[in-house]
Each structure stands twice: as C-alpha cells, then as structure tokens.
Design a protein around this motif. Structure first.
Motif, mmCIF file in Angstrom:
data_model
loop_
_atom_site.group_PDB
_atom_site.id
_atom_site.type_symbol
_atom_site.label_atom_id
_atom_site.label_comp_id
_atom_site.label_asym_id
_atom_site.label_seq_id
_atom_site.Cartn_x
_atom_site.Cartn_y
_atom_site.Cartn_z
ATOM 1 N N LEU A 44 -28.961 33.256 78.260
ATOM 2 C CA LEU A 44 -29.006 32.063 78.997
ATOM 3 C C LEU A 44 -30.345 31.754 79.558
ATOM 4 N N ILE A 45 -30.821 32.732 79.827
ATOM 5 C CA ILE A 45 -32.438 32.758 80.496
ATOM 6 C C ILE A 45 -33.271 32.228 79.771
ATOM 7 N N SER A 46 -33.417 32.727 78.226
ATOM 8 C CA SER A 46 -34.271 32.292 77.212
ATOM 9 C C SER A 46 -33.803 31.038 76.892
ATOM 10 N N LEU A 47 -32.712 30.503 76.827
ATOM 11 C CA LEU A 47 -32.378 29.105 76.746
ATOM 12 C C LEU A 47 -32.860 27.911 77.853
ATOM 13 N N LEU A 48 -32.494 28.675 79.020
ATOM 14 C CA LEU A 48 -33.029 27.890 80.030
ATOM 15 C C LEU A 48 -34.427 27.546 79.995
ATOM 16 N N ILE A 49 -35.400 28.802 79.573
ATOM 17 C CA ILE A 49 -36.824 28.893 79.699
ATOM 18 C C ILE A 49 -37.340 27.618 78.477
ATOM 19 N N LEU A 50 -36.726 27.809 77.324
ATOM 20 C CA LEU A 50 -36.967 27.068 76.170
ATOM 21 C C LEU A 50 -36.765 25.493 76.493
ATOM 22 N N LEU A 51 -35.507 25.225 77.392
ATOM 23 C CA LEU A 51 -35.578 23.756 77.378
ATOM 24 C C LEU A 51 -36.097 23.259 78.819
ATOM 25 N N SER A 52 -36.609 24.242 79.628
ATOM 26 C CA SER A 52 -37.609 23.762 80.545
ATOM 27 C C SER A 52 -38.954 23.589 80.050
ATOM 28 N N ILE A 53 -39.439 24.327 78.977
ATOM 29 C CA ILE A 53 -40.848 24.008 78.161
ATOM 30 C C ILE A 53 -40.577 22.916 77.694
ATOM 31 N N TRP A 54 -39.419 22.626 77.039
ATOM 32 C CA TRP A 54 -39.544 21.239 76.106
ATOM 33 C C TRP A 54 -39.464 20.070 76.850
ATOM 34 N N ARG A 55 -38.562 20.437 78.172
ATOM 35 C CA ARG A 55 -38.655 19.032 79.027
ATOM 36 C C ARG A 55 -40.064 18.647 79.582
ATOM 37 N N LYS A 56 -40.681 19.712 79.603
ATOM 38 C CA LYS A 56 -42.188 19.380 80.280
ATOM 39 C C LYS A 56 -42.892 18.664 79.377
ATOM 40 N N PHE A 57 -42.812 18.566 77.891
ATOM 41 C CA PHE A 57 -43.577 17.872 76.813
ATOM 42 C C PHE A 57 -42.825 16.828 76.285
ATOM 43 N N LYS A 58 -41.580 16.941 76.287
ATOM 44 C CA LYS A 58 -40.663 15.784 75.795
ATOM 45 C C LYS A 58 -39.447 15.539 76.475
ATOM 46 N N LYS A 59 -38.738 14.569 76.497
ATOM 47 C CA LYS A 59 -37.551 14.151 77.186
ATOM 48 C C LYS A 59 -36.331 14.771 76.140
ATOM 49 N N LEU A 60 -35.375 15.582 76.724
ATOM 50 C CA LEU A 60 -34.233 15.994 75.914
ATOM 51 C C LEU A 60 -33.415 14.795 75.378
ATOM 52 N N PRO A 61 -32.773 15.034 74.253
ATOM 53 C CA PRO A 61 -31.952 13.982 73.592
ATOM 54 C C PRO A 61 -30.787 13.919 74.684
ATOM 55 N N ALA A 62 -30.350 12.347 74.855
ATOM 56 C CA ALA A 62 -29.586 12.114 75.594
ATOM 57 C C ALA A 62 -28.120 12.527 75.171
ATOM 58 N N ARG A 63 -28.161 12.535 73.867
ATOM 59 C CA ARG A 63 -26.661 12.955 73.195
ATOM 60 C C ARG A 63 -26.361 14.228 73.593
ATOM 61 N N LEU A 64 -27.557 15.112 73.439
ATOM 62 C CA LEU A 64 -27.380 16.537 73.937
ATOM 63 C C LEU A 64 -26.984 16.760 75.425
ATOM 64 N N VAL A 65 -27.596 15.961 76.249
ATOM 65 C CA VAL A 65 -27.471 15.972 77.597
ATOM 66 C C VAL A 65 -25.933 15.434 77.908
ATOM 67 N N ASP A 66 -25.228 14.353 77.314
ATOM 68 C CA ASP A 66 -24.254 13.850 77.383
ATOM 69 C C ASP A 66 -23.087 14.992 76.825
ATOM 70 N N THR A 67 -23.465 15.726 75.982
ATOM 71 C CA THR A 67 -22.371 16.769 75.332
ATOM 72 C C THR A 67 -22.371 17.932 76.509
ATOM 73 N N ASN A 68 -23.547 18.118 76.712
ATOM 74 C CA ASN A 68 -23.611 19.607 77.401
ATOM 75 C C ASN A 68 -22.649 19.096 78.925
ATOM 76 N N ASN A 69 -22.792 17.945 79.613
ATOM 77 C CA ASN A 69 -22.099 17.437 80.765
ATOM 78 C C ASN A 69 -20.608 17.572 80.242
ATOM 79 N N LYS A 70 -20.162 17.225 79.219
ATOM 80 C CA LYS A 70 -18.608 17.069 79.022
ATOM 81 C C LYS A 70 -18.431 18.657 78.817
ATOM 82 N N LEU A 71 -19.148 19.380 77.984
ATOM 83 C CA LEU A 71 -18.789 20.745 77.671
ATOM 84 C C LEU A 71 -18.886 21.667 79.258
ATOM 85 N N MET A 72 -19.566 21.242 80.073
ATOM 86 C CA MET A 72 -19.525 21.874 81.252
ATOM 87 C C MET A 72 -18.379 21.408 82.378
#
Length: 123
Positions: A44-72
């Motif tokens: 969980l922590i490594s995924l959070l760190i990776l996504l935070s680093i990714w988000r600093k340089f690029k935008k997260l794909p909207a499809r992935l964010v939407d799916t994550n919201n539905k999953l949560m």
C-alpha cells in the motif's frame, strides 16, 4: 444488461492488476525478510509513493481514477464480516475493551482523516 455495457473493463482489469501485483510483490519481498504479514502495508505504501511521484510529473488517467473511486465505494461491504468477527472478539475481551476501542478509533480515524484531507486537496 444495459449496465454492463457502460463498465470500462480495461480500466477495471488494469486497476485490479496494479493492486494485486503491488500486494503480491510486497508480500514476496517481505517474506524474504521473514515478515510476510507486512506485505499488505508495504504494498500500500509503495503504491501510494509511486502514484504520488507519477502525479508530480504526469496526470493520472481519468479512467483509472474513476475505477478506483467506484472500487472504494463498493468495497465497503467487504468489511462487514470483519465487523461481525470483531464484535464476537469484543465479547470475550472483558477488561481490555477500553484499550482495544481506543486503539481501534485512533488507528481508524486518523488515517481516514488524513485520507479525507488528501482527497480534498488533490481530487
């Protein structure tokens, strides 16, 4: 049947694959250190760190964010059996119940509060 046509299956498979790969890799790595029980937390922590680093340089794909919201939203029901089991455990704890409830509240409320602050700021 109409509802199934609107599901983004590629995004669902990608999101679940990312979660499973990070979790299984972390469990494998932590088992090399003789602590496989820490695999979920490390994943969980490594995924959070990776996504935070990714988000600093690029935008997260909207499809992935939407799916994550539905999953949560939908995964809340997965905790019902855990709640029933903890209720049974509480009955047998006796004098240790106040300490257990304190730890439970602190370990649940603080991460939820931090997550809410992060979500409010970044989403």
């Amino acid at each position: 049947m109409e509802r199934l046509k609107h599901i983004d299956w590629q995004a669902w498979i990608a999101t679940l694959s990312i979660i499973i790969i990070f979790r299984e890799t972390s469990v494998w790595v932590m088992s090399k250190f003789n602590h496989p029980e820490l695999g979920n937390l490390v994943g969980l922590i490594s995924l959070l760190i990776l996504l935070s680093i990714w988000r600093k340089f690029k935008k997260l794909p909207a499809r992935l964010v939407d799916t994550n919201n539905k999953l949560m939203k939908e995964s809340g029901f997965a905790f019902l059996p855990i709640c029933a089991g903890s209720l049974l455990m509480l009955v047998s704890m006796g004098k240790e119940i106040p300490l257990f409830l304190f730890i439970l509240c602190v370990s649940t409320l603080i991460p939820l509060w931090v997550y809410a602050k992060m979500a409010k700021k970044w989403l």
